[in-house]
Design a protein around this motif. Structure first.
Motif, PDB file in Angstrom:
ATOM      1  N   TYR A 166       0.673  -1.336  -0.146  1.00  0.00           N
ATOM      2  CA  TYR A 166      -0.063  -0.215   0.017  1.00  0.00           C
ATOM      3  C   TYR A 166       0.764   1.337   0.106  1.00  0.00           C
ATOM      4  N   THR A 176      -5.580   3.823   8.171  1.00  0.00           N
ATOM      5  CA  THR A 176      -5.439   2.620   7.393  1.00  0.00           C
ATOM      6  C   THR A 176      -4.838   1.320   8.050  1.00  0.00           C
ATOM      7  N   GLU A 229      -9.982   2.950   7.147  1.00  0.00           N
ATOM      8  CA  GLU A 229      -9.991   2.059   5.779  1.00  0.00           C
ATOM      9  C   GLU A 229      -9.490   0.787   6.330  1.00  0.00           C
ATOM     10  N   VAL A 274      -8.108  -3.460   5.344  1.00  0.00           N
ATOM     11  CA  VAL A 274      -7.812  -4.420   4.428  1.00  0.00           C
ATOM     12  C   VAL A 274      -7.711  -6.033   5.174  1.00  0.00           C
ATOM     13  N   GLU A 284      -5.430 -11.498  -3.805  1.00  0.00           N
ATOM     14  CA  GLU A 284      -6.538 -10.669  -3.947  1.00  0.00           C
ATOM     15  C   GLU A 284      -6.326  -9.309  -2.834  1.00  0.00           C
ATOM     16  N   ALA A 285      -5.731  -9.732  -1.682  1.00  0.00           N
ATOM     17  CA  ALA A 285      -5.714  -8.778  -0.504  1.00  0.00           C
ATOM     18  C   ALA A 285      -4.823  -7.660  -0.966  1.00  0.00           C
ATOM     19  N   THR A 310      -4.050  -6.567  -4.027  1.00  0.00           N
ATOM     20  CA  THR A 310      -4.994  -5.975  -4.891  1.00  0.00           C
ATOM     21  C   THR A 310      -5.649  -4.788  -4.150  1.00  0.00           C
ATOM     22  N   LYS A 311      -6.538  -5.372  -3.198  1.00  0.00           N
ATOM     23  CA  LYS A 311      -7.385  -4.410  -2.308  1.00  0.00           C
ATOM     24  C   LYS A 311      -6.516  -3.217  -1.476  1.00  0.00           C
ATOM     25  N   GLU A 333      -5.577  -0.916  -4.325  1.00  0.00           N
ATOM     26  CA  GLU A 333      -6.757  -0.038  -4.716  1.00  0.00           C
ATOM     27  C   GLU A 333      -6.949   0.933  -3.907  1.00  0.00           C
ATOM     28  N   LEU A 334      -6.749   0.964  -2.587  1.00  0.00           N
ATOM     29  CA  LEU A 334      -7.019   2.095  -1.617  1.00  0.00           C
ATOM     30  C   LEU A 334      -6.422   3.507  -2.011  1.00  0.00           C
TER      31      LEU A 334
END
Length: 205
Positions: free
Chosen positions: A25, A139, A177, A179, A196-197, A199-200, A203-204
């Motif tokens: 991130y 976050t 926010e 994840v 997938e995590a 990617t999330k 995407e934040l």
């Protein structure tokens, strides 16, 4: 210039999934905004003082119990310094693994140091807790080995995010926010779920 405080609550270094997610991130965030300043706190490397009887006695003076004498002022100084360092950030990024249904004890120790009346919160008998942090963002990257949302209680209960999100709001951080990579052990497709995590996390940004 935005200042980010990156707080790592795992001692596992490169093996920590929570750290890997938060690293991804922050890498993406830094690429989008090179001017941000990131201060990293590895809680397991920090010299965190024990919140002992003297510090507790100093804290209770804010609630009318006893007087803030010279001894109490001396021990309170380290608490104020750590708390003000925390409060100087604009955005907090937390890597938080689940330990025994809750938080790693070093993170809880850090919370107990920086959650202080008149600095990070006030209290009113009618209104309750009043957070003093304004216009801040958090976050949070939550991981757990077995627990995941909605599972049978035999796989654990979430005292991790429920407590941590409450604490953030209690000190005034409303913009939260998150994840999750939960679970990290019992999932049928750990590599796919972790991607997938990731990617999330990106995407934040």
């Amino acid at each position: 210039m935005e200042k980010i405080m990156y707080i790592i609550a795992s001692p596992r270094g490169a093996n920590s999934k929570a750290k890997a997610l938060s690293d991804a991130y922050l890498k993406k965030l830094k690429s989008k905004n090179p001017n941000i300043v990131i201060e990293t706190i590895e809680l397991w490397d920090e010299n965190l003082p024990d919140f002992d009887a003297d510090k507790a006695a100093a804290k209770m003076t804010f609630f009318g119990e006893g007087q803030m004498n010279d001894k109490k002022k001396s021990v309170w100084k380290s608490v104020v310094e750590i708390t003000e360092r925390f409060m100087n950030a604009d955005h907090y990024v937390f890597a938080v693994p689940m330990w025994n249904g809750g938080l790693p004890y070093r993170l809880k120790q850090y919370i107990d140091i920086i959650t202080q009346p008149g600095i990070s919160f006030n209290f009113d008998p009618e209104k309750g807790y009043l957070g003093l942090l304004k216009n801040k963002k958090a976050t949070v990257f939550y991981t757990s080995g077995v627990f995941s949302q909605g599972v049978d209680p035999k796989y654990g209960i979430d005292f991790q995010s429920t407590y941590f999100n409450w604490w953030l709001q209690m000190i005034g951080i409303k913009n939260i926010e998150e994840v999750r990579f939960q679970p990290t052990i019992l999932t049928k497709n750990p590599k796919k779920d972790f991607e997938e995590a990731l990617t999330k996390a990106r995407e934040l940004v």
